[in-house]
Design an enzyme around this catalytic site. Structure first.
Site, PDB file in Angstrom:
ATOM      1  N   LYS A   1      39.691  32.952  30.582  1.00 22.65           N
ATOM      2  CA  LYS A   1      39.199  33.052  29.200  1.00 22.65           C
ATOM      3  C   LYS A   1      39.986  32.050  28.348  1.00 22.65           C
ATOM      4  O   LYS A   1      39.877  30.850  28.562  1.00 22.65           O
ATOM      5  CB  LYS A   1      39.283  34.497  28.722  1.00 22.65           C
ATOM      6  CG  LYS A   1      38.406  35.441  29.563  1.00 22.65           C
ATOM      7  CD  LYS A   1      38.376  36.840  29.007  1.00 22.65           C
ATOM      8  CE  LYS A   1      37.421  37.741  29.768  1.00 22.65           C
ATOM      9  NZ  LYS A   1      38.048  38.452  30.878  1.00 22.65           N
TER      10      LYS A   1
ATOM     11  N   THR B   1      42.889  38.232  33.042  1.00 24.64           N
ATOM     12  CA  THR B   1      42.071  37.282  33.779  1.00 24.64           C
ATOM     13  C   THR B   1      42.693  35.908  33.539  1.00 24.64           C
ATOM     14  O   THR B   1      43.561  35.751  32.675  1.00 24.64           O
ATOM     15  CB  THR B   1      40.605  37.255  33.289  1.00 24.64           C
ATOM     16  OG1 THR B   1      40.603  36.996  31.886  1.00 24.64           O
ATOM     17  CG2 THR B   1      39.898  38.566  33.575  1.00 24.64           C
TER      18      THR B   1
ATOM     19  N   ARG C   1      37.999  31.404  37.338  1.00 28.98           N
ATOM     20  CA  ARG C   1      37.644  32.818  37.274  1.00 28.98           C
ATOM     21  C   ARG C   1      38.579  33.586  38.204  1.00 28.98           C
ATOM     22  O   ARG C   1      38.658  33.280  39.406  1.00 28.98           O
ATOM     23  CB  ARG C   1      36.199  32.926  37.750  1.00 28.98           C
ATOM     24  CG  ARG C   1      35.477  34.190  37.467  1.00 28.98           C
ATOM     25  CD  ARG C   1      33.995  33.912  37.438  1.00 28.98           C
ATOM     26  NE  ARG C   1      33.687  33.233  36.197  1.00 28.98           N
ATOM     27  CZ  ARG C   1      33.550  33.833  35.014  1.00 28.98           C
ATOM     28  NH1 ARG C   1      33.649  35.147  34.921  1.00 28.98           N
ATOM     29  NH2 ARG C   1      33.302  33.147  33.922  1.00 28.98           N
TER      30      ARG C   1
ATOM     31  N   TYR D   1      42.426  31.799  55.679  1.00 20.32           N
ATOM     32  CA  TYR D   1      42.853  33.190  55.512  1.00 20.32           C
ATOM     33  C   TYR D   1      44.363  33.219  55.319  1.00 20.32           C
ATOM     34  O   TYR D   1      45.092  32.559  56.051  1.00 20.32           O
ATOM     35  CB  TYR D   1      42.490  34.032  56.743  1.00 20.32           C
ATOM     36  CG  TYR D   1      41.301  34.910  56.480  1.00 20.32           C
ATOM     37  CD1 TYR D   1      41.359  35.879  55.473  1.00 20.32           C
ATOM     38  CD2 TYR D   1      40.130  34.790  57.216  1.00 20.32           C
ATOM     39  CE1 TYR D   1      40.273  36.679  55.198  1.00 20.32           C
ATOM     40  CE2 TYR D   1      39.045  35.592  56.948  1.00 20.32           C
ATOM     41  CZ  TYR D   1      39.116  36.542  55.933  1.00 20.32           C
ATOM     42  OH  TYR D   1      38.043  37.335  55.663  1.00 20.32           O
TER      43      TYR D   1
ATOM     44  N   ASP E   1      46.273  45.004  28.966  1.00 20.61           N
ATOM     45  CA  ASP E   1      45.295  44.087  29.575  1.00 20.61           C
ATOM     46  C   ASP E   1      45.056  42.969  28.555  1.00 20.61           C
ATOM     47  O   ASP E   1      44.385  43.175  27.542  1.00 20.61           O
ATOM     48  CB  ASP E   1      43.999  44.848  29.882  1.00 20.61           C
ATOM     49  CG  ASP E   1      42.945  43.952  30.521  1.00 20.61           C
ATOM     50  OD1 ASP E   1      43.055  42.717  30.417  1.00 20.61           O
ATOM     51  OD2 ASP E   1      41.991  44.499  31.103  1.00 20.61           O
TER      52      ASP E   1
ATOM     53  N   GLU F   1      46.137  36.483  54.410  1.00 22.86           N
ATOM     54  CA  GLU F   1      46.492  37.869  54.050  1.00 22.86           C
ATOM     55  C   GLU F   1      48.009  38.027  54.090  1.00 22.86           C
ATOM     56  O   GLU F   1      48.669  37.542  55.002  1.00 22.86           O
ATOM     57  CB  GLU F   1      45.828  38.855  55.014  1.00 22.86           C
ATOM     58  CG  GLU F   1      44.351  39.010  54.709  1.00 22.86           C
ATOM     59  CD  GLU F   1      43.641  39.944  55.667  1.00 22.86           C
ATOM     60  OE1 GLU F   1      44.311  40.671  56.420  1.00 22.86           O
ATOM     61  OE2 GLU F   1      42.395  39.935  55.649  1.00 22.86           O
TER      62      GLU F   1
HETATM   63  N1  DSN Z   1      33.048  40.513  30.530  1.00 21.60           N
HETATM   64  C1  DSN Z   1      34.242  40.070  29.850  1.00 21.60           C
HETATM   65  C2  DSN Z   1      33.997  39.786  28.418  1.00 21.60           C
HETATM   66  O1  DSN Z   1      33.009  39.171  28.132  1.00 21.60           O
HETATM   67  O2  DSN Z   1      34.801  40.142  27.582  1.00 21.60           O
HETATM   68  C3  DSN Z   1      35.363  40.982  30.050  1.00 21.60           C
HETATM   69  O3  DSN Z   1      35.586  41.155  31.394  1.00 21.60           O
END
Ligand code: DSN
Length: 421
Positions: free
Chosen positions: A234, A231, A240, A59, A205, A61
């Site tokens: 990707k 994120t 993730r 933990y 984003d 925090e």
């Molecule tokens: N679910 C993702 C995508 O496939 O683009 C975005 O969060």
């Protein structure tokens, strides 16, 4: 030693014989399929190691130097590593690496900027936007007044005159740029200009294109945008997770809206893995990888077009494209295409195309992306072959013999590009 072998999961084999075959099956599935889901990737062994590390036990925090638990010295070092590397990679003033996901990053950003009932101007989900930018049943749509902008009917690209018109009319507190199914370059500076003109905050984003931005192959929103969320899994090819970058004056508020505003303890194993992924992305070969993603996307797009296909907006500038099924395969829905290609070991997702007349559960489009296949080592000629297989399967409209024949060719290709071996 292959990840798929029992010895790679020795501890799991000892305690969980039910889970073991599922883990092995998933490794095999990833090894034996061509992954064209634009938001997915295959992380390095180093990232996997960090994810499977003892950091999950702790933990922490709070933030480095100000934790609510003892024993956090190593947590501080790891979070500082991740933050410093993110700053170097993207050139941002301030960063928070604790968001558990892109959607969590967006929630924290909303809490920093908005009061319930305030207006957000964001790209319509049916035109390539993201559910966390205003879907009615998402927290964004439940708490805030959403004004969607759509792509232009002719160019199928964002229309800045329309965005400006809507911004002047609705006076949003927040304007969101960024998308999950948009194949063209986004001019973040124009969004910032409109936001400034109407007194709104601009949030970009960049979840899909973060790797391209980090490599300098897509214009960066960082210089002109107040808040940038992403994120990390990707094109960026990390674990993730999510992250928020912002101008210095937003830093304190963003931190307080992540913790304690919307999250408790940070996932320190994920933060360690983010640090690893950022170190990988700072190496020169990451730019080569990102350029190959773009080259492969061009090759896949050209291969599909050469088979008589239409791509939304006429092509792609980035890692993904939207295939409009209607001209070449008028009777085939996105759902059928996803199922038939899946049976041939080509993994894709059905996707709405702008002004789609089919339902979201059927769709007239497929979204195809190249980050994962590029990680695997595929090059332009391989993408042209994949375009041919996609066309064969879709033209055959589910014919089993065709699916079987294509799956055989896919399996041979997968064998040439081993994964986790
Ligand atoms: N679910 C993702 C995508 O496939 O683009 C975005 O969060």
């Amino acid at each position: 030693m292959s990840v798929a072998t029992q010895s790679a999961f020795g501890a799991i084999a000892a305690v969980d014989p039910e889970l073991l075959p599922v883990m092995q099956a998933e490794v095999t599935r990833q090894q034996q399929t061509i992954e064209l889901i634009a938001s997915e990737n295959h992380v390095s062994r180093a990232v996997l190691e960090a994810l499977g590390s003892v950091f999950t036990n702790k933990y922490a925090e709070g933030y480095p130097g100000k934790r609510y638990y003892g024993g956090c010295a190593n947590m501080d070092t790891v979070e500082d590593l991740a933050r410093d590397r993110a700053k170097k990679l993207f050139g941002c003033d301030a960063v928070n690496v604790q968001p558990h996901s892109g959607a969590s990053a967006n929630i924290a950003a909303f809490l920093a900027v908005l009061k319930p009932g305030d207006t957000i101007l964001s790209l319509d989900l049916a035109h390539g936007g993201h559910l966390s930018h205003g879907l009615k049943v998402n927290i964004s749509g439940l708490l805030y007044n959403i004004v969607p902008y759509q792509v232009d009917a002719k160019t199928e690209q964002v229309d800045f005159a329309e965005i400006r018109r809507l911004a002047i009319e609705h006076k949003p507190t927040l304007i969101i740029s960024g998308a999950s199914a948009y194949p063209r370059t986004l001019d973040f500076d124009k969004f910032s200009e409109i936001a400034e003109e109407v007194g709104a905050v601009h949030m970009a984003d960049i979840a899909h294109i973060a790797g391209l931005v980090a490599a300098g192959l897509h214009p960066s929103p960082i210089p002109t945008t107040a808040i940038v969320t992403t994120t990390t899994h990707k094109t960026l090819r990390g674990p993730r997770g999510g992250m928020i970058m912002c101008k210095e004056d937003w830093g304190k508020k963003i931190n307080s809206r992540v913790f304690p505003g919307s999250q408790g303890g940070p996932l320190m194993h994920c933060i360690a893995a983010k640090a690893v992924a950022f170190a990988e992305a700072l190496k020169p070969d990451f730019k080569t990888y990102q350029q190959q993603i773009l080259d492969n996307a061009q090759a896949l797009a050209e291969g599909l077009v050469s088979k008589g296909n239409r791509l939304v907006s006429g092509g792609t500038d980035n890692h993904l494209m939207l295939l409009d099924l209607r001209p070449a395969y008028p009777d085939v829905t996105g759902q059928q295409a996803e199922d038939w290609l899946g049976a041939a070991n080509i993994v894709v997702n059905k996707n709405m195309i702008p002004f789609d007349e089919r339902k979201p559960t059927q769709t007239s489009g497929l979204r195809l992306g190249t980050p994962a296949t590029t990680t695997r080592g595929l090059k332009a000629a391989d993408m042209v072959a994949i375009a041919g297989w996609i066309d064969r399967v879709l033209r055959a409209e589910g014919d089993q013999a065709t699916i079987d024949a294509v799956r055989g060719e896919v399996l041979s290709m997968c064998e040439q590009f081993p994964l986790y071996e």
